[in-house]
Enzyme design. Structure first.
Site, PDB file in Angstrom:
ATOM      1  N   HIS A   1       0.849  -1.188   0.000  1.00  0.00           N
ATOM      2  CA  HIS A   1       0.000   0.000   0.000  1.00  0.00           C
ATOM      3  C   HIS A   1       0.887   1.241   0.000  1.00  0.00           C
ATOM      4  O   HIS A   1       1.779   1.376   0.842  1.00  0.00           O
ATOM      5  CB  HIS A   1      -0.877   0.028   1.256  1.00  0.00           C
ATOM      6  CG  HIS A   1      -2.043  -0.920   1.206  1.00  0.00           C
ATOM      7  ND1 HIS A   1      -1.907  -2.252   0.914  1.00  0.00           N
ATOM      8  CD2 HIS A   1      -3.372  -0.709   1.436  1.00  0.00           C
ATOM      9  CE1 HIS A   1      -3.108  -2.829   0.966  1.00  0.00           C
ATOM     10  NE2 HIS A   1      -4.008  -1.923   1.273  1.00  0.00           N
TER      11      HIS A   1
ATOM     12  N   GLU B   1      -1.891   6.240  -1.074  1.00  0.00           N
ATOM     13  CA  GLU B   1      -3.315   6.420  -0.769  1.00  0.00           C
ATOM     14  C   GLU B   1      -3.465   7.688   0.065  1.00  0.00           C
ATOM     15  O   GLU B   1      -4.281   8.550  -0.248  1.00  0.00           O
ATOM     16  CB  GLU B   1      -3.862   5.210  -0.020  1.00  0.00           C
ATOM     17  CG  GLU B   1      -5.344   5.329   0.336  1.00  0.00           C
ATOM     18  CD  GLU B   1      -5.844   4.177   1.193  1.00  0.00           C
ATOM     19  OE1 GLU B   1      -7.081   4.030   1.305  1.00  0.00           O
ATOM     20  OE2 GLU B   1      -5.023   3.427   1.767  1.00  0.00           O
TER      21      GLU B   1
END
Length: 334
Positions: A198, A201
């Site tokens: 990730h 974001e």
């Protein structure tokens, strides 16, 4: 675009690369499990039965509270069936899901094997009965810290095979640096696992660059904030790093104010390999059918664009080549 065309697009067969296993748990499933175990989770639900949280950090707390009633391998097997029922209902033919040994045996390799075996058995049954193929990606949890991540990486390395195909990192992106977890990613890479993390974001383009440079990932979870630096965007295109984009999640959490402001179309037109996923669908009130319909409506994408997205997903999937070929035939991709 006509309503008939939108419906046809939303019903197309799909591949999804970014799905958190516990985060895909239907609220009704978690409520039922909590009732069976006499656990009071009323505080994490709204009156309409959906999950209730204020912001991203609170979402993580609610997520972990919901996960707390998942205790045994049997619980996770039942969850697998519930999740894949939702995937199949939305036309998903192939899915990769994030699994955390922290939630499945507390990072102990022996316990993790038991959980994984139960999940895989349920997944194999779902493939035979529902027609959806599932593969697993172990994730460490960023806000649990680099040391705990090593336990997750060891679990991944010890169970890597044709079903457990990847390693990645989820959790609070604002904690630490990507490079803090390099040891765990190196361990997983040496075990033959493909890598994702990730990034981009909540933090900006530099976070995406660091995931690529410091962890040498094959894919990026989200990655949408890379649009703030076109040099990073072009780097992603040049290196063919695929983005696991979750538009509905990004809008619901306020990363972007509306789908029209979301950069997925800009990234695609700049040559970045983008895919579409739901992230934690019941938390964000979305489904793969809704994602497809919303994107078609907002950006006037026709069927050929969705063919490209699906092709990107299959090309970037962490499964073996035989599985990839089988899924491509199901999706009628050449």
């Amino acid at each position: 675009m006509s309503d008939e065309a939108l419906i046809a697009i939303s019903k197309r067969p799909k591949a999804e690369l970014h799905l958190h296993f516990e985060g895909a748990a239907p609220p009704s499933f978690i409520r039922g499990l909590a009732k069976e175990k006499n656990v009071d989770l009323s505080g994490i639900f709204r009156e309409d039965g959906s999950y209730d949280y204020r912001d991203f950090v609170h979402f993580l707390s609610v997520y972990e509270a919901a996960t707390s009633v998942l205790k045994t391998p049997e619980d996770f097997a039942r969850l697998c069936t519930a999740v894949l029922e939702q995937s199949a209902a939305n036309g998903v033919v192939y899915s990769e899901t994030f699994l955390s040994p922290d939630f499945c045996g507390g990072g102990d390799v022996g316990a993790w094997r038991e959980y994984l075996a139960a999940i895989r058995e349920a997944a194999d049954h779902a493939e035979r009965t529902m027609g959806v193929t599932l593969r697993g990606i172990v994730t460490c949890i960023r806000h649990f810290g680099p040391e705990q991540a090593k336990s997750a990486a060891l679990c991944a390395a010890e169970t890597a095979d044709d079903w457990l195909v990847g390693f990645g990192m989820a959790g609070d992106e604002n904690k630490g640096k990507q490079r803090d977890f390099a040891y765990s990613f190196d361990m997983a890479r040496e075990a033959g696992l493909k890598l994702t993390s990730h990034a981009g974001e909540w933090r900006g383009p530099q976070e995406v660059r660091e995931a690529v440079d410091d962890l040498r990932v094959d894919r990026i979870g989200h990655g949408v904030r890379s649009i703030g630096d076109l040099a990073v965007v072009d780097m992603l295109a040049e290196k063919q790093v695929t983005l696991e984009v979750c538009p509905g999640s990004n809008v619901f959490l306020g990363v972007y104010g509306s789908l029209a402001e979301h950069p997925i179309d800009q990234l695609r037109k700049r040559g970045v390999k983008v895919t579409v996923s739901t992230d934690d669908p019941p938390f964000f009130h979305t489904t793969m059918e809704k994602e497809y319909g919303d994107l078609a409506r907002c950006f006037n994408w026709d069927a050929s664009v969705f063919d490209d997205l699906t092709r990107n997903a299959i090309d970037a999937a962490f499964c073996d080549d035989q599985t990839r070929e089988t899924i491509a035939k199901k999706l009628e991709l050449s």
